[in-house]
Design a protein around this motif. Structure first.
Motif, PDB file in Angstrom:
ATOM      1  N   GLU A   1       0.725  -1.200  -0.227  1.00  0.00           N
ATOM      2  CA  GLU A   1       0.190   0.212  -0.040  1.00  0.00           C
ATOM      3  C   GLU A   1       0.895   1.099  -0.015  1.00  0.00           C
ATOM      4  O   GLU A   1       2.083   1.130   0.440  1.00  0.00           O
ATOM      5  CB  GLU A   1      -0.832   0.056   1.169  1.00  0.00           C
TER       6      GLU A   1
ATOM      7  N   ALA B   1      -2.561  -2.010  -7.266  1.00  0.00           N
ATOM      8  CA  ALA B   1      -4.125  -2.553  -7.204  1.00  0.00           C
ATOM      9  C   ALA B   1      -4.924  -1.824  -6.531  1.00  0.00           C
ATOM     10  O   ALA B   1      -5.493  -2.034  -5.354  1.00  0.00           O
ATOM     11  CB  ALA B   1      -3.895  -3.996  -6.400  1.00  0.00           C
ATOM     12  N   THR B   2      -5.406  -0.456  -7.337  1.00  0.00           N
ATOM     13  CA  THR B   2      -6.263   0.285  -6.904  1.00  0.00           C
ATOM     14  C   THR B   2      -7.551  -0.058  -7.705  1.00  0.00           C
ATOM     15  O   THR B   2      -7.698  -0.264  -8.775  1.00  0.00           O
ATOM     16  CB  THR B   2      -5.847   1.729  -7.076  1.00  0.00           C
ATOM     17  N   THR B   3      -8.513   0.256  -7.199  1.00  0.00           N
ATOM     18  CA  THR B   3     -10.094   0.213  -7.807  1.00  0.00           C
ATOM     19  C   THR B   3     -10.159   0.850  -9.159  1.00  0.00           C
ATOM     20  O   THR B   3     -10.326   0.512 -10.290  1.00  0.00           O
ATOM     21  CB  THR B   3     -11.126   0.822  -6.973  1.00  0.00           C
TER      22      THR B   3
ATOM     23  N   THR C   1      -7.830  -0.763 -11.814  1.00  0.00           N
ATOM     24  CA  THR C   1      -8.410  -2.084 -12.037  1.00  0.00           C
ATOM     25  C   THR C   1      -9.682  -1.938 -13.093  1.00  0.00           C
ATOM     26  O   THR C   1      -9.773  -2.475 -14.038  1.00  0.00           O
ATOM     27  CB  THR C   1      -8.860  -2.941 -10.884  1.00  0.00           C
TER      28      THR C   1
ATOM     29  N   VAL D   1      -5.227  -9.184 -10.739  1.00  0.00           N
ATOM     30  CA  VAL D   1      -4.634  -8.175 -10.203  1.00  0.00           C
ATOM     31  C   VAL D   1      -4.026  -8.634  -8.904  1.00  0.00           C
ATOM     32  O   VAL D   1      -4.303  -9.658  -8.180  1.00  0.00           O
ATOM     33  CB  VAL D   1      -5.925  -7.470  -9.510  1.00  0.00           C
TER      34      VAL D   1
ATOM     35  N   TRP E   1      -3.845  -7.088  -4.133  1.00  0.00           N
ATOM     36  CA  TRP E   1      -5.035  -6.555  -3.754  1.00  0.00           C
ATOM     37  C   TRP E   1      -5.337  -6.759  -2.346  1.00  0.00           C
ATOM     38  O   TRP E   1      -6.179  -6.061  -1.723  1.00  0.00           O
ATOM     39  CB  TRP E   1      -5.977  -7.214  -4.487  1.00  0.00           C
ATOM     40  N   ASP E   2      -4.527  -7.642  -1.663  1.00  0.00           N
ATOM     41  CA  ASP E   2      -4.943  -8.115  -0.220  1.00  0.00           C
ATOM     42  C   ASP E   2      -4.074  -7.600   0.794  1.00  0.00           C
ATOM     43  O   ASP E   2      -3.016  -7.024   0.605  1.00  0.00           O
ATOM     44  CB  ASP E   2      -4.965  -9.699  -0.346  1.00  0.00           C
TER      45      ASP E   2
ATOM     46  N   SER F   1      -9.542  -7.061   1.516  1.00  0.00           N
ATOM     47  CA  SER F   1      -8.877  -6.189   0.696  1.00  0.00           C
ATOM     48  C   SER F   1      -8.179  -5.057   1.350  1.00  0.00           C
ATOM     49  O   SER F   1      -8.515  -4.539   2.469  1.00  0.00           O
ATOM     50  CB  SER F   1      -9.971  -5.426  -0.229  1.00  0.00           C
ATOM     51  N   THR F   2      -7.330  -4.424   0.607  1.00  0.00           N
ATOM     52  CA  THR F   2      -6.589  -3.275   1.201  1.00  0.00           C
ATOM     53  C   THR F   2      -7.832  -2.120   1.011  1.00  0.00           C
ATOM     54  O   THR F   2      -9.004  -2.157   0.320  1.00  0.00           O
ATOM     55  CB  THR F   2      -5.547  -2.882   0.162  1.00  0.00           C
TER      56      THR F   2
ATOM     57  N   PHE G   1      -8.968  -0.965  -2.678  1.00  0.00           N
ATOM     58  CA  PHE G   1      -9.367  -2.021  -3.617  1.00  0.00           C
ATOM     59  C   PHE G   1     -10.808  -2.786  -3.244  1.00  0.00           C
ATOM     60  O   PHE G   1     -10.751  -3.288  -2.093  1.00  0.00           O
ATOM     61  CB  PHE G   1      -8.411  -3.097  -3.641  1.00  0.00           C
TER      62      PHE G   1
ATOM     63  N   LEU H   1     -13.035  -5.431  -3.829  1.00  0.00           N
ATOM     64  CA  LEU H   1     -13.049  -6.871  -4.379  1.00  0.00           C
ATOM     65  C   LEU H   1     -14.320  -6.861  -4.885  1.00  0.00           C
ATOM     66  O   LEU H   1     -14.638  -7.146  -6.063  1.00  0.00           O
ATOM     67  CB  LEU H   1     -12.566  -7.872  -3.725  1.00  0.00           C
TER      68      LEU H   1
END
Length: 686
Positions: free
Chosen positions: A313, A319-321, A324, A341, A344-345, A364-365, A368, A370
């Protein structure tokens, strides 16, 4: 056997008969022999003057494998090496045609003869019984130990095998060292056979008379993988991957070992167009697996590999929304089914390499979404591809495994890429006591158990598995068709870390070595031809397209940034159309380590695709079209190296496009640049 259409499976013919040798003194017992269906390969099984079981092999009247020993070294008793006699044997034959739910070809033919030899040890040496089953094909042989129930031996604790391969003729080998810190991710060496030390399998050899061999194994289940260790001259023996315990393998009887296999062919194509290991695995245990669809994908990956983005992070989090969604939109526009991806976690912050204690596979972070992204992808006809990096900590992963796969299955994330980034002997596995852990090797018995547990758990939720830093492929995709891909070799990622990090002969060597074990997620499609800090790839642009034909996988990535892919519209069009599932495949031109050109037929149309890769030597290859349907004309769209192309300069981007009409019987002279390649799409003309 595929359960998608059981009626297509031919009935297997098995013709057993016994050949039992009487209980004479050792020197009076004859050897037992068997031959392949065409008679070209002849097996001899005997015991030597020290009452040790041996086997040997000849082909076309020439000795191929000189008498080689069989047996086990145990940690808790007399070894199963000496004092054996042949108590009896049985012969059988089998003929079958079975269908793959996906693969390089739709139908696989299995024609073999079989010999089961029953060895009995003397009472002085322990009185144990050991059976060895040999299966002979026209293009190879496999054999395994079968340990039956017997008095006084409930559990075998195996320190090692004494299985030998004494290669009679001289020749050349292509191999990577076994047991090194970075697993299978090595550059292949080319040496004389008698200069090999300890090698991973598959290991490929070309004998001085032109015979080609590949040594490997099939059906690696609940057992340690083996490395091929040279002991003297051209004599090799299996040595099992280590364990945290004294014994490298612990099994209760009865059990069977994996098959030890040798592909045998007159030429390189005979090694490649060979289904030996698949035929030695059990049929599909999962039933209808049409929920898995072979396809191509893009991903939030190359930016992390190059260092542009981070798994952890922070301001550079990959891995951002938002990112993605852009990748999902690109996939929907250009016909890619999947979007991978990574990162993401939770758990990526800090130094996770080799321990992975903090990874969560369900949380999820904060940046993100999911569930939201899975729904967004689904509305556009795209599927997220999940990612489970363990950092080599299977204790942490197994504790969350069912919940993680249930989450993915419920969201429609039907493929997961797993990862085991750790040193060779750095896998953290659960111990006997609560909270206790042990260190295991990537290819030891504990990891064979683990990988199968992951695959079986994933199948419950209709999730397919693509394992990175895996245990080697041994054909288990036949039995578990949701085990769709693996890394298990030095992939594209190395090209991000240095100029020509994978040399120009790397991929033409993979075709005849690593790829003989099964599909590889090599991650082709880096059309920029550069890694971090503009480090050049040992590839032309045409070679990047040829990789989709040369290195088979039912999940094929276009690895470059989507912004870069869009700047190559013609190449992107080819990548979007090239299938990931084939009805036929054949190597039509090639030599080990030099070049490889395939012809593959789409399983879902009448289209053919032709292409492949070259090493550092420019060459012209004359290609035939004898596989095409007679009387039909095909429009061939050709992507080939342009004039002056070479991987060594900026001319690596020189590419030529051509369209022509071809028919069965035509010939085409294809020039391959240094580090080059080619790709063609052949569509029946209307």
């Amino acid at each position: 056997m595929s359960l998608l259409n059981p009626s297509l499976r031919a009935c297997a013919l098995v013709l057993p008969f016994a050949l039992v040798t009487p209980a004479f003194a050792q020197q009076d017992r004859p050897a037992v022999t068997a031959a392949s269906p065409d008679g070209s390969i002849v097996l001899t099984v005997a015991t030597d003057n020290d009452s040790r079981p041996t086997w040997s092999l000849s082909r076309k009247g020439k000795l191929l494998i000189a008498p080689s020993k069989l047996g086990f070294i145990l940690t808790d008793g007399l070894n199963m090496v000496r004092g054996f006699s042949i108590a009896g044997s049985d012969k059988a034959s089998g003929q079958e045609r079975w269908e793959q739910p996906w693969g390089e070809r739709r139908f696989v033919n299995d024609s073999h003869n079989e010999l089961l030899v029953r060895f009995q040890q003397s009472d002085v040496q322990g009185g144990r019984r050991m059976n060895v089953r040999f299966r002979l094909f026209d293009d190879g042989v496999g054999f395994r130990y079968e340990l039956p129930e017997q008095p006084g031996l409930k559990t075998m604790r195996i320190a090692d095998e004494t299985t030998e391969f004494d290669i009679a003729p001289a020749g050349t080998a292509w191999w990577i060292p076994g047991g090194e810190w970075n697993r299978y991710e090595q550059v292949y060496q080319k040496t004389a056979i008698d200069a090999v030390s300890t090698a991973h399998t598959p290991i490929t050899m070309r004998l001085d008379d032109g015979t080609h061999l590949s040594f490997h194994e099939a059906a690696l289940v609940d057992y340690a993988g083996y490395w091929l260790k040279r002991s003297d001259g051209r004599k090799f023996r299996t040595t099992l991957a280590p364990s945290s315990q004294a014994a490298r393998v612990i099994r209760d009887l009865p059990f069977n070992t994996p098959w030890r296999t040798i592909r045998i062919a007159d030429d390189a194509a005979g090694l490649v167009d060979n289904d030996l290991e698949l035929n030695l695995n059990e049929p599909n245990k999962l039933g209808d697996v049409r929920w898995f669809r072979p396809a191509k994908y893009i991903g939030i990956w190359w930016g992390m590999i190059r260092g542009d983005w981070s798994w952890a992070e922070g301001p550079n989090h990959g891995a951002t929304t938002a990112r993605t969604k852009r990748y999902i939109d690109f996939a929907a526009k250009h016909g890619f089914r999947g979007v991978l991806v990574e990162g993401w976690d939770k758990g990526w912050n800090g130094d996770w390499f080799g321990h992975g204690d903090d990874f969560s596979y369900t949380q999820s972070t904060p940046d993100f979404d999911l569930p939201g992204l899975a729904a967004y992808a689904r509305d556009k006809g795209v599927h997220l591809i999940g990612h489970h990096e363990t950092g080599g900590n299977i204790a942490n992963y197994e504790a969350q495994l069912d919940a993680a796969m249930r989450l993915y299955g419920g969201l429609g994330v039907d493929v997961v890429k797993t990862g085991y980034v750790a040193d060779a002997g750095g896998i953290i596995a659960p111990g006997e006591a609560p909270g206790e852990t042990r260190m295991e090797w990537h290819d030891g018995q504990r990891m064979a158990q683990h990988h199968l547990r992951v695959v079986e758990t994933a199948a419950k939720y209709h999730v397919a598995v693509n394992a990175h830093e895996p245990i080697k492929d041994t054909g288990l995709r036949r039995t578990y068709p949701n085990w769709v891909g693996r890394e298990g070799a030095r992939g594209m990622e190395y090209n991000a870390w240095g100029a020509f990090a994978n040399g120009p002969d790397h991929e033409p060597t993979l075709v005849y070595t690593r790829m003989l074990s099964g599909p590889m997620d090599f991650t082709p499609g880096v059309l920029s031809l550069e890694g971090a800090d503009h480090a050049p790839l040992a590839s032309t642009l045409a070679k990047q397209l040829g990789l989709y034909l040369a290195l088979y996988s039912p999940i094929q990535m276009a690895a470059d940034f989507i912004e870069t892919l869009e700047t190559f519209p013609k190449e992107l069009d080819f990548i979007s159309k090239v299938p990931a599932d084939w009805s036929e495949s054949r190597l039509i031109a090639g030599e080990v380590g030099d070049y490889a050109i395939f012809a593959r037929k789409d399983r879902n149309s009448e289209d053919w695709y032709v292409g492949g890769v070259n090493d550092a030597t420019a060459r012209t290859v004359t290609l035939g079209f004898d596989y095409l349907e007679p009387g039909k004309r095909y429009t061939a769209t050709i992507y080939r190296d342009g004039e002056g192309a070479t991987y060594l300069t900026d001319a690596r981007h020189e590419i030529a496009y051509e369209t022509r009409t071809v028919r069965k019987g035509d010939r085409y002279d294809l020039w391959l640049a240094p580090g080059g390649g080619a790709a063609m799409r052949l569509v029946p003309a209307k």
